[in-house]
Design a protein around this motif. Sequence first.
Motif, PDB file in Angstrom:
ATOM      1  N   MET A   7       0.839  -1.183   0.000  1.00 25.75           N
ATOM      2  CA  MET A   7       0.000   0.000   0.000  1.00 25.75           C
ATOM      3  C   MET A   7       0.874   1.233   0.000  1.00 25.75           C
ATOM      4  O   MET A   7       1.883   1.294   0.665  1.00 25.75           O
ATOM      5  N   SER A   8       0.478   2.233  -0.736  1.00 24.41           N
ATOM      6  CA  SER A   8       1.255   3.465  -0.764  1.00 24.41           C
ATOM      7  C   SER A   8       0.337   4.607  -1.122  1.00 24.41           C
ATOM      8  O   SER A   8      -0.701   4.432  -1.773  1.00 24.41           O
ATOM      9  N   ASN A   9       0.696   5.839  -0.713  1.00 26.61           N
ATOM     10  CA  ASN A   9      -0.083   7.009  -1.049  1.00 26.61           C
ATOM     11  C   ASN A   9       0.099   7.360  -2.507  1.00 26.61           C
ATOM     12  O   ASN A   9       1.215   7.304  -3.028  1.00 26.61           O
ATOM     13  N   PRO A  10      -0.974   7.743  -3.211  1.00 27.00           N
ATOM     14  CA  PRO A  10      -0.823   8.111  -4.610  1.00 27.00           C
ATOM     15  C   PRO A  10      -0.038   9.398  -4.747  1.00 27.00           C
ATOM     16  O   PRO A  10      -0.177  10.325  -3.964  1.00 27.00           O
ATOM     17  N   VAL A  11       0.808   9.463  -5.744  1.00 25.57           N
ATOM     18  CA  VAL A  11       1.597  10.657  -6.040  1.00 25.57           C
ATOM     19  C   VAL A  11       1.298  11.062  -7.471  1.00 25.57           C
ATOM     20  O   VAL A  11       1.438  10.257  -8.391  1.00 25.57           O
ATOM     21  N   GLY A  59       0.068   0.291  11.153  1.00 25.31           N
ATOM     22  CA  GLY A  59      -1.098  -0.525  10.842  1.00 25.31           C
ATOM     23  C   GLY A  59      -1.764  -0.181   9.531  1.00 25.31           C
ATOM     24  O   GLY A  59      -1.764   0.986   9.097  1.00 25.31           O
ATOM     25  N   ARG A  60      -2.346  -1.173   8.886  1.00 27.81           N
ATOM     26  CA  ARG A  60      -2.951  -0.989   7.571  1.00 27.81           C
ATOM     27  C   ARG A  60      -4.168  -0.074   7.594  1.00 27.81           C
ATOM     28  O   ARG A  60      -4.560   0.453   6.560  1.00 27.81           O
ATOM     29  N   GLU A  61      -4.789   0.090   8.755  1.00 31.25           N
ATOM     30  CA  GLU A  61      -5.964   0.950   8.823  1.00 31.25           C
ATOM     31  C   GLU A  61      -5.588   2.428   8.909  1.00 31.25           C
ATOM     32  O   GLU A  61      -6.454   3.304   8.891  1.00 31.25           O
ATOM     33  N   ALA A  75       6.709  -3.362   5.590  1.00 35.38           N
ATOM     34  CA  ALA A  75       5.369  -3.882   5.875  1.00 35.38           C
ATOM     35  C   ALA A  75       4.436  -2.821   6.435  1.00 35.38           C
ATOM     36  O   ALA A  75       3.278  -3.116   6.747  1.00 35.38           O
ATOM     37  N   SER A  76       4.899  -1.591   6.537  1.00 39.50           N
ATOM     38  CA  SER A  76       4.101  -0.517   7.111  1.00 39.50           C
ATOM     39  C   SER A  76       3.054  -0.019   6.115  1.00 39.50           C
ATOM     40  O   SER A  76       3.200  -0.163   4.903  1.00 39.50           O
ATOM     41  N   ALA A  77       2.010   0.605   6.633  1.00 39.02           N
ATOM     42  CA  ALA A  77       1.011   1.241   5.768  1.00 39.02           C
ATOM     43  C   ALA A  77       1.543   2.539   5.184  1.00 39.02           C
ATOM     44  O   ALA A  77       1.031   3.027   4.180  1.00 39.02           O
ATOM     45  N   ASN A  78       2.549   3.102   5.817  1.00 36.52           N
ATOM     46  CA  ASN A  78       3.121   4.380   5.387  1.00 36.52           C
ATOM     47  C   ASN A  78       4.638   4.263   5.315  1.00 36.52           C
ATOM     48  O   ASN A  78       5.249   3.522   6.079  1.00 36.52           O
ATOM     49  N   LEU A  79       5.240   5.008   4.403  1.00 34.02           N
ATOM     50  CA  LEU A  79       6.697   5.019   4.243  1.00 34.02           C
ATOM     51  C   LEU A  79       7.244   3.604   4.110  1.00 34.02           C
ATOM     52  O   LEU A  79       8.227   3.231   4.749  1.00 34.02           O
ATOM     53  N   ASN A  80       6.593   2.822   3.263  1.00 33.16           N
ATOM     54  CA  ASN A  80       7.023   1.438   3.071  1.00 33.16           C
ATOM     55  C   ASN A  80       7.815   1.234   1.789  1.00 33.16           C
ATOM     56  O   ASN A  80       8.231   0.117   1.493  1.00 33.16           O
TER      57      ASN A  80
END
Length: 311
Positions: A1-5, A149-151, A184-189
């Motif tokens: 999962m990653s934030n859209p850029v 966490g993924r949430e 494995a993080s939801a952010n900065l992975n």
Amino acid sequence: MSNPVTRRQFVGAAGALAGLITLGSAAAPLAAQTASPKGFKFSLNTATIRGQKLSLPEQFEVAAKAGYDFIEPWLGDLAKYAESHSLKELRQRADDLGLKVISGIGFPEWAVNDDARRARAMEQLKREMDLMAQLGAPHIAAPPAGIYGREIKVELDRLAERYRAVLDLGRQMQVVPMLEIWGASANLNNLADATYVITKAAHPDACLLADVYHIYRGGSDFASLRVLGPTSLRVFHMNDYPATPPRDALRDSDRIWPGDGQAPMKEIFAHFLANGSRPVLSLELFNNEYYKLPALEAARTGLAKMKKCVE
């Protein structure tokens, strides 16, 4: 999962990254200031021997006896030690051993959305940066603790603002925080998001702490390392990953000796050599089988494996 850029964000990030690569930082990476074969120096992240339950001075002794240039202690161990011992004496002991502290590993929740938690994290970072400064360490890790966490999803622009605040605190404390990726993080992975954050932060000290395992675990391409020059990558965690289990099922404890797994070590070091990047190579493992070895044997084995990868 990653934030859209967006494409515009990506282009802006690429331009900022060029500045990070070509312009010096207020705290130049130590590895670039010292000479060794191919320019690399080696560090022991004390996670590698945590299972042997050594005291902090014993961990320093092992790193020095094994032949490391640097050590990367965990800040929980360091804070507990400092409650009843002198860090000045520990630093002198390290100097006598020919060992330097390159960074420290802690878990302040600097990136969370909750203002109160973030404020407490900044106080924690201040204390931990002070510990690093007392030991003469130039860097400290800034991982995505609290947003794992993924949430939980945090916008990249918010992460950049918060990382810049951490960098400003680092300027005050004379310790550079390195933005760490966790696969494995939801952010900065992944390297793409982390690179966006350090460029969007627009701070002269912004830099990454990357890791063979986390690069693979988060789905990044190792070719991305080619654009990370000397000021962008100060420390690089060395380890490897096996063929099984599959990538999305890998755990920290699955990490193995550098060069013993599937990681493309030749490619990784080709990118470093091509762009002039010489991060300090720090062995970080959490392998329960290696914890069964004498600490000195584990440290020496890891160093030999890293040097073979460089060769």
